[in-house]
Design an enzyme around this catalytic site. Structure first.
Site, short mmCIF file in Angstrom:
data_model
loop_
_atom_site.label_atom_id
_atom_site.label_comp_id
_atom_site.label_asym_id
_atom_site.label_seq_id
_atom_site.Cartn_x
_atom_site.Cartn_y
_atom_site.Cartn_z
N GLU A 179 9.01 84.64 22.70
CA GLU A 179 7.96 85.28 22.54
C GLU A 179 7.51 86.02 23.74
O GLU A 179 7.45 85.77 25.00
CB GLU A 179 6.86 84.45 21.64
N LYS A 207 -1.50 73.67 18.60
CA LYS A 207 -2.76 73.25 19.77
C LYS A 207 -3.39 72.15 19.34
O LYS A 207 -3.94 71.96 18.11
CB LYS A 207 -3.41 74.44 19.93
#
Length: 791
Positions: A55, A197
């Protein structure tokens, strides 16, 4: 990170046919005005080599410039070192790009923080690409969701990243759920990440993924029994993973089954942060609680919530989260590359079992399980296929050229009188053109230039047993060039082809290249096919030229052969993507033999790629590198002023001469092609070189060895800019194809005639100028320059 600690048997595959699958029965997207897959990635996918998607939001919205450039280079290198091809995905000027070159990556990373550089998910792609048609060009980094979609459209199955988005705390009222999760539910791409996360709601994230039908597993990473789903900076989250995956082979087997069953959802493989970089769960829990509290107090919500919390975590951990972040990203990308490699093994075995394959992966065994070696693809015919022909090299040659042989198609747009566009062809329709077919390929062009200029030359390359291959062999015979070094591979191998579409001014509009046939060679096949024949005929060529179309392993096999016979080696980098293959050792960078090659002929972009690769892989830190640099005698005041005199201030400002000097321990003679600005010679002078005592050469000897090191035989540093005699105007240029190849061939011909490099450059520039005026890649007029070499 622990990899395969012991031998693991690969699963046996079912002996039945499977149907290639794309979601919703959709074919992979071809290049168009909104979507572009790089040549390297297309070649790798076509050859069924391991490809890993990467990415770009981490570069545009995660790390500042130039740290993001260094990270991008590192992650791509991690993929290559572990046997894969990186496909960095992002948006440049409103075009979705799968696989970005060095220049494109630098452009994107430089734009980080600018208002026109966006963070792009699935929903945003149509917007940024569509507005390009209205003159609004945006750059952007793709999120996990955006990257997954574009990777799937290109046919890529595996994606390595940092941390997944998830369900935010309090999502029952805010509905703040990352698009990454819904993308995993509908796009068949496997994501390798360090979980999500840890400030997100991990239990609800796993519940949501289960609802979406996403298979979730966590790598055991040396642990036994069930393990926790990781919490990004921490290896444990307190939440057990739905499944545990023992190793990369098991992961590849799951992916293979998922695609064979035509399940249209993705897979999430969680890879815990390396032990040495991890932060304890207890420490992170208190930090995250405080960061979330401050986010709520500041009203940071929606797309602003994650950046705010990440910044606060950085502050509260006093920067400890940053090295952990880097370590886990690198670890995930490495794991993804090894999984992609193992998946290629399984898919290849399946095709071979069905009688469809003519090649297979042979896993390279490593003495140390912690350092997996890149698998090599070796071409072997199916039982029904003809055995590849093995060339018999008989006629002695002064020069061996090992490289690409291709059929070139040049399509020059020829607008109809009175049409609205008199320069550029139109997309998505047929255009009037003048189409010429010629024999090309870097290796062929170099060999042909040498042949026309007189020295005996042997081209070592491969063609397919097809119409193009037979035409190529016939054309070589017509040109009176030897064909005994050409290896013919059975179907379905295809002769390399290159198609260039040019506008009405002969400038390249788009090109398509299929060079995968050279990738089918392996070090062992090079030895049995070419090197044994050369040995049996007692050939000792003075020069061996290798282009970068070979894999790194094959490239070093050729160079090792040249060293064994004390031949001068010349390396033609071909492209920025392929140039760094020179600096990849077959085992590790620590085992690079210095110098690696005698002469290299990069253009400026390829030189920068070589320099950046050496820097990122700490090749400038070795003792042997320092020894050569120290022996050059560069003054403590530096060389900026003398370099500006011997080249030009503008060139010094670009850093090209300085980067070339740093590469000299690896390549003692570097000829950097600067286009209309000429050729820059950067060279290590031997202690017995006449230039050290010549008054004429004195202006170009910028440093001398004064440290008393006689073992190195380094005499000094030579830097000189050779400007062309004449720069052709636009109307004088017929074709730019093959100009660099002509230069290399003429350089080799001059050296074979007994001249030194610095005395041949002007001659090589003159030869390249003839090809600029020729429709053929290598001008037939080169034959008239033979007399220049005999003077």
């Amino acid at each position: 990170m622990r990899l395969l600690g012991r031998a693991v048997g690969r699963p046996r595959l079912p002996q039945r046919s499977t149907v290639p699958f794309t979601a919703n029965c959709r074919r992979h997207l071809t290049n168009n005005g909104f979507f572009r897959v790089s040549e390297e990635v297309r070649e790798a996918l076509h050859a069924k080599r391991p490809v890993v998607a990467l990415e770009t939001t981490i570069y545009t919205h995660g790390f500042p410039y130039p740290e993001n450039v260094a990270l991008a280079s590192l992650l791509e290198s991690v993929v290559r070192v572990n046997g894969g091809v990186p496909a960095t995905i992002g948006i440049l000027d409103g075009v979705a790009r799968v696989g970005m070159g060095a220049e494109e990556l630098i452009r994107l990373t430089e734009s980080a923080g600018k208002q026109s550089t966006l963070k792009l998910s699935r929903r945003d792609l149509g917007y940024v690409c569509g507005l390009r048609l209205t003159g609004k060009n945006f750059n952007g980094g793709t999120t996990i969701a955006g990257t997954m979609l574009l990777a799937h459209l290109a046919g890529i199955k595996i994606f390595g990243t940092g941390g997944l988005g998830g369900v935010h705390r309090g999502a029952e009222s805010t509905m703040d759920i990352s698009a990454d999760l819904t993308e995993l539910g509908r796009t068949p791409v496997t994501v390798v990440s360090s979980g999500c996360k840890s400030f997100l709601d991990i239990p609800r994230t796993l519940e949501y993924l289960e609802t979406e039908g996403v298979g979730v597993g966590t790598f055991a990473d040396g642990r036994s029994g069930s393990v926790d789903f990781p919490a990004f900076w921490s290896r444990d989250s307190g939440v057990k993973s739905p499944t545990t995956i023992e190793n990369e082979i098991e992961a590849a087997a799951i992916i293979h089954a998922q695609h064979s069953l035509q399940i249209s959802s993705g897979l999430l493989f969680a890879n815990p942060v390396p032990v040495e970089a991890a932060i304890s769960k207890e420490a992170m829990d208190s930090v995250i609680a405080e960061a979330v509290r401050q986010a709520d107090a500041s009203g940071a919500s929606g797309k602003d919530n994650t950046p705010f919390i990440l910044n606060k975590i950085k502050e509260l951990t006093k920067g400890k989260s940053i090295p952990a972040n880097r370590a886990l990203i690198e670890s995930n990308v490495k794991r993804a590359a090894i999984v992609a490699r193992e998946l290629a093994v399984l898919e290849d075995q399946q095709e071979e079992a069905q009688g469809h394959a003519i090649s297979h992966f042979i896993p390279a065994m490593s003495d140390s399980p912690m350092v997996p070696q890149r698998n090599s693809r070796i071409a072997t015919p199916s039982p029904e296929s003809a055995v590849p022909s093995t060339p018999s090299i008989s006629k002695p040659a002064d020069v061996i050229v090992a490289g690409a042989l291709a059929v070139d198609f040049s399509c020059d747009f020829a607008p109809i009188l009175g049409s609205s566009d008199q320069k550029d062809p139109s997309l998505h329709t047929s255009n009037p053109a003048v189409i010429n077919q010629t024999l090309g390929g870097v290796g062929h062009n170099i060999a042909r230039a040498i042949h026309l200029l007189g020295p005996s030359v042997q081209l070592c390359s491969t063609v397919g047993d097809d119409l193009s291959g037979r035409a190529a062999l016939s054309q070589l015979e017509t040109e009176s060039m030897q064909t005994s070094g050409i290896r013919t591979l059975p179907s379905p191998n295809r002769t390399a082809q290159y198609v260039a579409v040019n506008n009405a001014h002969k400038d390249l509009t788009i090109a398509m290249a299929d060079m995968s046939i050279l990738e089918s060679s392996s070090p062992s096949s090079i030895t049995t096919t070419w090197l044994n024949s050369l040995s049996m005929t007692h050939q000792t060529p003075k020069y061996v030229i290798v282009d970068a179309n070979w894999t790194s392993e094959c490239l070093h096999t050729w160079l090792a052969y040249a060293r064994s016979i004390n031949a001068t080696t010349i390396f033609e980098p071909v492209s920025t993507a392929k140039s760094t293959r020179l600096l990849h050792s077959p085992t590790s960078n620590d085992s690079l033999t210095m110098p690696i090659v005698s002469i290299a002929t990069p253009n400026t972009h390829e030189l920068i790629a070589l320099h950046n690769h050496a820097y990122e892989h700490s090749l400038f830190n070795s003792a042997s590198w320092f020894r050569t640099i120290d022996a050059l005698g560069i003054p403590s005041s530096g060389l900026r002023v003398p370099l500006a005199h011997t080249t030009s201030p503008a060139l010094v400002d670009t850093g090209i001469p300085q980067q070339a000097i740093k590469l000299l321990p690896f390549i003692p003679t570097i000829l950097t092609k600067l286009g209309p600005d000429g050729v820059l010679l950067t060279q290590v002078l031997r202690s017995d070189d006449d230039a050290l005592s010549s008054a004429d050469e004195a202006p170009y000897v910028l440093a001398r060895n004064t440290n008393g090191d006689t073992k190195s035989r380094v005499g000094g540093l030579y830097v000189r800019l050779y400007r062309p005699e004449k720069v052709l105007g636009e109307g004088e240029v017929v074709s730019v194809n093959g100009i660099g190849d002509t230069f290399v061939g003429a350089l080799a011909a001059g050296l074979a005639s007994g001249r030194q490099v610095r005395d041949v450059i002007g001659f090589a520039q003159k030869a390249a100028g003839l090809s600029l005026r020729s429709r053929e890649s290598v001008s037939p007029e080169l034959v008239h320059l033979r007399g220049d070499l005999s003077r």
